[in-house]
Write a protein that holds these residues in place. Structure first.
Motif: not given
Ligand code: ADP
Ligand code: MG
Length: 263
Positions: A39, A60-65
């Motif tokens: 991710v 889904g690009s990984g911002k929250s992660t």
């Protein structure tokens, strides 16, 4: 009274164990996988004290992660994260102590429904920080005032609009005295007419010198408030720079494609 942002930030956020001039948040070669799903694929990012960085990018690009790795809601697969000069990814670090320094505001407000606005602010201060009743109440009142909700101190969440609930959630985070604030799409769950009041509170916070990372699709906020905009896609930072550059004159096809779809 609004202080000049950088001067205020230097006063408010002097790191305890870092040399002068080191960034408030430093992310080095951060990777995060869920099983086979890579991710985050090597994120390097620095956020200075008092700086506002908006993170944009497709779902889904990984911002929250990325945000969740900064306050250790997710454990990075590899790489390092420093907050105020302390390596929070150090295995020996006290995770609770780290989280106390970092306020986080989510799309869903997660207020306790059976508690008033004031009680939502006093409970974590008493439980997590061990503050006494009077100090917690005074801090709650001051921070509800700060988000324009002094008049709603005794209201329950169900009696508040979504925008008011989110402002209570911001006040709750502020009442803990964080060094940095992370916002993950704070206005995405709100009816359009309620977005403005929440963004106004965030704008004031930025002007007061708070160090902020903000994941948002609100491009007018990013343009006007961000010192820097970071465009992520596929777990990497594709492009970053001042908003006039990244939003106004993107250099990468992927950034242009994303902006064309949302603007
Ligand atoms: P964004 O916030 O940019 O929409 P996310 O960071 O939420 O992206 O998610 C990026 C990818 O990570 C998605 O493919 C998502 O399914 C996956 N992911 C996020 N959190 C978890 C998790 N806890 N377990 C498994 N996969 C996850
Ligand atoms: Mg997200």
């Amino acid at each position: 009274i609004l202080m000049p942002r950088k001067a205020e930030a230097m006063r408010a956020g002097t790191p305890k164990d870092a040399g002068a001039g080191s960034p408030e948040i430093e992310i080095r070669d951060l990777h995060k996988s869920f099983g086979d799903n890579q991710v985050l694929r090597g994120i390097d990012l620095e956020v200075d004290a008092g700086e506002v960085v908006c993170v944009i990018g497709p779902s889904g690009s990984g911002k929250s992660t990325l945000l969740r790795c900064v306050n250790l809601l997710e454990e990075p697969t590899s790489g390092k994260v420093f907050v105020g000069g302390t390596e929070v990814t150090d295995l020996d670090v006290d995770i609770d102590a780290v989280r106390r320094r970092i306020g986080m505001v989510f799309q869903q407000f997660n207020l306790f429904p059976h508690l008033t606005a004031t009680e939502n602010l006093t409970l974590p201060q008493r439980r997590v920080l061990g503050r006494g009743k009077a100090e917690a109440a005074e801090t709650a009142a001051r921070n509800l005032e700060r988000v324009g909700l002094a008049a709603k101190a005794d209201a329950y969440p169900a009696q508040l609009s979504g925008g008011q609930q989110q402002r209570v959630a911001i006040a709750r985070a502020l009442a803990m005295g964080p060094e940095v604030m992370l916002f993950d799409e704070p206005t995405s769950a709100l009816d359009p007419e309620l977005v403005g009041d929440v963004l106004a509170v965030m704008r004031r916070l930025a002007q007061e010198g708070m160090t902020m990372m903000v994941v948002t699709h609100e491009m007018s906020f990013a343009r006007e408030v961000a010192d820097r905009v970071v465009f992520m896609d596929g777990g990497v930072i594709v492009e970053q720079g001042p908003p006039a550059q990244v939003v106004g004159d993107p250099q990468h096809e992927r950034t242009r494609h994303f902006l064309n779809r949302i603007l």
